[in-house]
Design an enzyme around this catalytic site. Structure first.
Site, PDB file in Angstrom:
ATOM      1  N   GLU A 177      19.377 -69.508  12.976  1.00  0.00           N
ATOM      2  CA  GLU A 177      20.023 -69.830  14.198  1.00  0.00           C
ATOM      3  C   GLU A 177      19.264 -70.468  15.228  1.00  0.00           C
ATOM      4  O   GLU A 177      18.340 -69.694  16.098  1.00  0.00           O
ATOM      5  CB  GLU A 177      20.771 -68.533  14.954  1.00  0.00           C
ATOM      6  CG  GLU A 177      21.390 -69.030  16.118  1.00  0.00           C
ATOM      7  CD  GLU A 177      22.417 -68.100  16.863  1.00  0.00           C
ATOM      8  OE1 GLU A 177      22.086 -66.939  16.088  1.00  0.00           O
ATOM      9  OE2 GLU A 177      23.071 -68.251  17.698  1.00  0.00           O
ATOM     10  N   LYS A 219      22.590 -71.636  11.286  1.00  0.00           N
ATOM     11  CA  LYS A 219      23.686 -71.451  12.566  1.00  0.00           C
ATOM     12  C   LYS A 219      23.315 -72.175  13.479  1.00  0.00           C
ATOM     13  O   LYS A 219      22.591 -71.612  14.693  1.00  0.00           O
ATOM     14  CB  LYS A 219      23.908 -69.907  12.586  1.00  0.00           C
ATOM     15  CG  LYS A 219      24.536 -69.706  13.834  1.00  0.00           C
ATOM     16  CD  LYS A 219      25.098 -68.155  13.973  1.00  0.00           C
ATOM     17  CE  LYS A 219      25.838 -67.613  15.091  1.00  0.00           C
ATOM     18  NZ  LYS A 219      26.329 -66.219  15.238  1.00  0.00           N
TER      19      LYS A 219
HETATM   20  P1  13P Z   1      28.389 -66.969  20.692  1.00  0.00           P
HETATM   21  O1  13P Z   1      29.386 -67.589  19.529  1.00  0.00           O
HETATM   22  O2  13P Z   1      29.137 -66.278  21.645  1.00  0.00           O
HETATM   23  O3  13P Z   1      27.596 -68.411  20.907  1.00  0.00           O
HETATM   24  O4  13P Z   1      27.562 -66.122  19.971  1.00  0.00           O
HETATM   25  C1  13P Z   1      27.012 -66.292  18.553  1.00  0.00           C
HETATM   26  C2  13P Z   1      25.943 -65.527  18.263  1.00  0.00           C
HETATM   27  O5  13P Z   1      25.906 -64.873  17.276  1.00  0.00           O
HETATM   28  C3  13P Z   1      24.799 -66.029  19.017  1.00  0.00           C
HETATM   29  O6  13P Z   1      23.709 -65.328  18.455  1.00  0.00           O
END
Ligand code: 13P
Length: 338
Positions: A177, A219
């Protein structure tokens, strides 16, 4: 490392227009959200709330996996089973957040580096025994005056690559991510520039550390204008630049992309995902891994009052259903009214 196992899990995470529910908020973030609704902050309320979400009716039809926090993976649902076993029993893959949060980045004011590599192998071994099939590590990139620095993007990408490699050693699929934050006044072009550069550095780092692309899930953030920008982009611009960025950087072997919601409204998060899917001609599945945009309305409805559980569960099920439609380009804003 067993590549067939990794591929199978990664595929399951993003297949059939299902998405991932992120309920891995740290104690600090969870406290902020509970405080805002006057919900008493304690271990039992965190357990109860997350139990309520994952036991919502039909959730398994729209959700492929749930990201848990260290506390939650050791807790039990109301039927007496540990969260991972409960999730498996309803066909949802259990995942675990393994990073230790974004900390100040040395010699770089206003920038963050995500920590948590120390002892990660030992922790991964334990999480595997507890039933985790995938993991999550979030890097945070801030857009501002003269930032992000290359150093910040390189250091965070290297940490993501080290994490991903450790996950794969344990047959745990890494969710990788790289979040470029929406905070700021920047326009969508600037967000594109930074997101594109971050994804470029990230995939170079993953490649340099021999991470197997077919056994990860990306992500990312969507490419949008900053939340304080006066010139907000249209949904078409968002979809176009987001897909262009992915096309520039994401290898075809990556099975899927699961966006974070990043502070977008529920409707925007669904609508943008839908538009992205409508124009995507690339081979990856494109779905959601939302925290706020899946949960917040349900949390508000519950507000710590157990009389509201059923209504709150209906809200999260419906949100998951709408996002699942968006993951196959079949969502329409008019559906919000029902
Ligand atoms: P949000 O969808 O609230 O941005 O959170 C996703 C997430 O797991 C951030 O690490």
């Amino acid at each position: 490392m067993n590549i067939d196992v990794l591929k199978k899990i990664a595929k399951q995470m993003v297949d059939h227009s299902k998405g991932i529910l992120a309920i891995d908020e740290s104690h600090g973030t969870c406290k902020k959200r509970f405080d805002a609704l006057n919900i008493p902050v304690n271990e039992e309320n965190r357990r109860f709330y997350r139990d309520m979400l994952v036991s919502a009716e039909s959730l398994d039809q729209y959700i492929s996996g749930a990201i848990l926090f260290d506390e939650t993976i050791r807790q039990k649902t109301s039927d007496g089973s540990l969260f991972p076993q409960f999730l498996e029993s309803i066909g949802i893959l259990p995942g675990i957040k393994v990073d230790c949060g974004a900390k100040p980045f040395s010699c770089h004011r206003d920038e963050k580096i995500t920590e948590g590599l120390d002892n990660l192998s030992q922790r991964m071994e334990e999480y595997r025994k507890l039933g985790a099939k995938f993991a999550k590590w979030r890097a945070v990139i801030t857009i501002g005056d003269k930032i992000p620095s290359n150093a910040c993007m390189i250091a965070n990408s290297h940490a993501l690559a080290r994490y991903a490699s450790i996950c794969q050693e344990f047959d745990i699929v890494p969710i990788v991510e790289p979040e470029v934050l929406m905070d700021g006044k920047h326009d969508i072009k600037r967000c594109f520039e930074v997101t594109n550069q971050m994804q470029n550095i990230l995939f170079e780092s993953l490649d340099m550390l021999d991470v197997t692309f077919s056994g990860i899930v990306l992500k990312p953030n969507m490419v949008t204008a900053g939340s304080s920008c006066n010139d907000q982009a249209t949904p078409d611009e968002i979809a176009e630049l987001t897909v262009e960025c992915l096309k520039n950087n994401v290898p075809k072997e990556v099975p899927g992309i699961a966006f974070l919601s990043g502070g977008q409204s529920d409707q925007d998060a669904s609508n943008n995902l839908n538009n992205i899917n409508k124009i995507n001609t690339n081979p990856w599945k494109i779905t959601f891994s939302y925290g706020r945009a899946l949960q917040l309305e349900a949390m508000k409805k519950w507000s710590g009052n157990n009389k509201n559980v059923e209504d709150a569960q209906k809200i999260i099920s419906r949100r998951a259903y709408l996002n699942s439609l968006a993951a196959s380009g079949k969502y329409e804003i008019s559906m919000e009214k029902v």
